[in-house]
Write a protein that holds these residues in place. Structure first.
Motif, PDB file in Angstrom:
ATOM      1  N   PRO A  46      -5.815   7.777  -6.167  1.00 11.08           N
ATOM      2  CA  PRO A  46      -6.429   9.145  -6.612  1.00 11.08           C
ATOM      3  C   PRO A  46      -5.937   9.665  -8.031  1.00 11.08           C
ATOM      4  O   PRO A  46      -5.175   9.348  -8.251  1.00 11.08           O
ATOM      5  CB  PRO A  46      -6.059  10.183  -5.389  1.00 11.08           C
ATOM      6  CG  PRO A  46      -4.672   9.649  -5.115  1.00 11.08           C
ATOM      7  CD  PRO A  46      -4.936   8.145  -5.188  1.00 11.08           C
ATOM      8  N   ALA A  49      -3.280  12.725  -8.305  1.00 13.46           N
ATOM      9  CA  ALA A  49      -2.510  12.328  -7.401  1.00 13.46           C
ATOM     10  C   ALA A  49      -1.200  13.180  -6.883  1.00 13.46           C
ATOM     11  O   ALA A  49      -0.974  14.030  -7.791  1.00 13.46           O
ATOM     12  CB  ALA A  49      -1.934  10.845  -7.397  1.00 13.46           C
ATOM     13  N   ASP A  50      -0.892  13.322  -5.605  1.00 14.96           N
ATOM     14  CA  ASP A  50       0.203  14.229  -5.353  1.00 14.96           C
ATOM     15  C   ASP A  50       1.367  13.257  -4.922  1.00 14.96           C
ATOM     16  O   ASP A  50       1.240  12.301  -4.789  1.00 14.96           O
ATOM     17  CB  ASP A  50      -0.162  14.970  -4.193  1.00 14.96           C
ATOM     18  CG  ASP A  50      -1.356  16.088  -4.345  1.00 14.96           C
ATOM     19  OD1 ASP A  50      -1.451  16.479  -5.434  1.00 14.96           O
ATOM     20  OD2 ASP A  50      -2.104  16.258  -3.305  1.00 14.96           O
ATOM     21  N   ASP A  53       1.716  10.153  -2.603  1.00 20.68           N
ATOM     22  CA  ASP A  53       0.456   9.516  -2.547  1.00 20.68           C
ATOM     23  C   ASP A  53       0.646   7.943  -2.674  1.00 20.68           C
ATOM     24  O   ASP A  53       1.422   7.403  -3.449  1.00 20.68           O
ATOM     25  CB  ASP A  53      -0.547   9.943  -3.229  1.00 20.68           C
ATOM     26  CG  ASP A  53      -1.449  11.293  -2.689  1.00 20.68           C
ATOM     27  OD1 ASP A  53      -1.066  11.545  -1.583  1.00 20.68           O
ATOM     28  OD2 ASP A  53      -2.087  11.932  -3.593  1.00 20.68           O
ATOM     29  N   THR A  54      -0.211   7.164  -1.982  1.00 25.72           N
ATOM     30  CA  THR A  54      -0.303   5.761  -2.363  1.00 25.72           C
ATOM     31  C   THR A  54      -1.349   5.471  -3.645  1.00 25.72           C
ATOM     32  O   THR A  54      -2.710   5.966  -3.262  1.00 25.72           O
ATOM     33  CB  THR A  54      -0.872   4.957  -1.116  1.00 25.72           C
ATOM     34  OG1 THR A  54       0.274   4.864  -0.193  1.00 25.72           O
ATOM     35  CG2 THR A  54      -1.138   3.437  -1.688  1.00 25.72           C
ATOM     36  N   VAL A  55      -1.313   5.047  -4.452  1.00 22.80           N
ATOM     37  CA  VAL A  55      -2.099   5.050  -5.747  1.00 22.80           C
ATOM     38  C   VAL A  55      -2.539   3.450  -5.955  1.00 22.80           C
ATOM     39  O   VAL A  55      -2.099   2.491  -5.603  1.00 22.80           O
ATOM     40  CB  VAL A  55      -1.399   5.302  -6.986  1.00 22.80           C
ATOM     41  CG1 VAL A  55      -2.304   5.116  -8.282  1.00 22.80           C
ATOM     42  CG2 VAL A  55      -0.894   6.707  -7.028  1.00 22.80           C
ATOM     43  N   ASN A 100      -1.353  -1.716  -5.243  1.00 17.65           N
ATOM     44  CA  ASN A 100      -1.217  -0.442  -4.600  1.00 17.65           C
ATOM     45  C   ASN A 100       0.328  -0.084  -4.744  1.00 17.65           C
ATOM     46  O   ASN A 100       1.314  -1.213  -4.772  1.00 17.65           O
ATOM     47  CB  ASN A 100      -1.447  -0.398  -2.870  1.00 17.65           C
ATOM     48  CG  ASN A 100      -2.873  -0.644  -2.581  1.00 17.65           C
ATOM     49  OD1 ASN A 100      -3.680  -0.097  -3.416  1.00 17.65           O
ATOM     50  ND2 ASN A 100      -3.242  -1.616  -1.853  1.00 17.65           N
ATOM     51  N   ASP A 102       3.232   3.130  -4.203  1.00 22.51           N
ATOM     52  CA  ASP A 102       3.640   4.618  -3.575  1.00 22.51           C
ATOM     53  C   ASP A 102       4.403   5.455  -4.619  1.00 22.51           C
ATOM     54  O   ASP A 102       5.260   5.168  -5.093  1.00 22.51           O
ATOM     55  CB  ASP A 102       4.454   4.451  -2.302  1.00 22.51           C
ATOM     56  CG  ASP A 102       3.810   4.091  -1.187  1.00 22.51           C
ATOM     57  OD1 ASP A 102       2.373   4.042  -1.313  1.00 22.51           O
ATOM     58  OD2 ASP A 102       4.301   3.299  -0.343  1.00 22.51           O
TER      59      ASP A 102
END
Length: 252
Positions: A46, A49-50, A53-55, A100, A102
């Motif tokens: 996302p 992102a926060d 989060d997994t990016v 991916n 984190d």
């Protein structure tokens, strides 16, 4: 006799003319040059992102010499200050590719613009790099410990107590106050408190004060004790009184 000889000689000449010709092979060569691969980041999600989060990063890969010529695909994720958060290899060298990772949790993932770069390297050591950015959101969060004034006597003044406040967000915070004389317990204050009650008995909020300085900052990941004092009016009925304190942080 001469005619027969002539015919015989003609036959020999014809035979010589139709005999198989001799052949010879000659070698050929070509040098195929090595061209650099082409790697492209197509999306990051996302975004924003926060922390925690997994990016997911998606992209494409090509090479003029064939995708099989690419033998390494690496990535680097950088914090907003430019230092590396995470790096490694994308094991599946295909197109399209996907990565991916984190984000750290809490204060370890500062808000701001993060950078992701991906580099493709082929067997001839030719490389190509593409980079893109994404945002990590600002998180304002606190945890507050309970406060007890302990056992006090009716008519006693200046009884101390404190709340421990921890900044679990990603930015420095303050507890605002519009008054220049300190916290006056207005509804819009960064620190406010309620009456303390025991059944129908009350110690009014006006008997509680804090000496917390309005301009004091609590940086991300830090904590501080917010001190209070309680005056217990004479004639207060004995019992265990309870109240609440509300902390509303704002970004510096």
């Amino acid at each position: 006799m001469k005619g027969i000889l002539a015919i015989l000689m003609a036959g020999i000449m014809i035979a010589a003319m139709i005999a198989p010709a001799m052949s010879e092979d000659a070698s050929t060569s070509v040098s195929v040059g090595n061209d650099a691969p082409d790697v492209v980041i197509t999306s990051i999600a996302p975004d924003p992102a926060d922390p925690g989060d997994t990016v997911t990063v998606n992209g494409t890969l090509s090479d003029p010499n064939g995708i099989g010529d690419v033998n390494e695909l690496t990535y680097d994720v950088k914090y907003p200050n430019g230092t590396t958060c995470e790096s490694g290899s994308i094991l599946s060298i295909v197109s399209p590719w996907s990565l991916n990772f984190d984000l750290p949790a809490g204060v370890s993932a500062p808000s701001g613009t993060w950078n992701v770069s991906v580099t493709a390297t082929d067997m001839g050591s030719a490389t190509d790099t593409d980079a893109s950015t994404f945002e990590v959101s600002t998180v304002i969060a606190i945890t507050v410990g309970d406060m007890s004034y302990g056992s006090v006597n009716a008519g006693s003044n200046g009884n101390p107590g404190s709340h421990n406040v921890e900044n679990t967000g990603t930015v420095a915070i303050v507890f605002g106050e519009s008054s220049t004389t300190g916290y006056d317990n207005d509804a819009d204050d960064g620190i406010s408190w309620a009456d303390m009650t025991f059944g129908t008995n009350t110690i009014a909020d006006s008997h509680i004060i804090t000496n917390w300085v309005v301009s004091t900052q609590i940086v991300a990941g830090a904590s501080a004790d917010v001190n209070f004092e309680l005056d217990v009016p004479a004639g207060t009925l004995s019992g265990t009184y309870a109240g609440t304190t509300t902390f509303t942080p704002t970004v510096v």
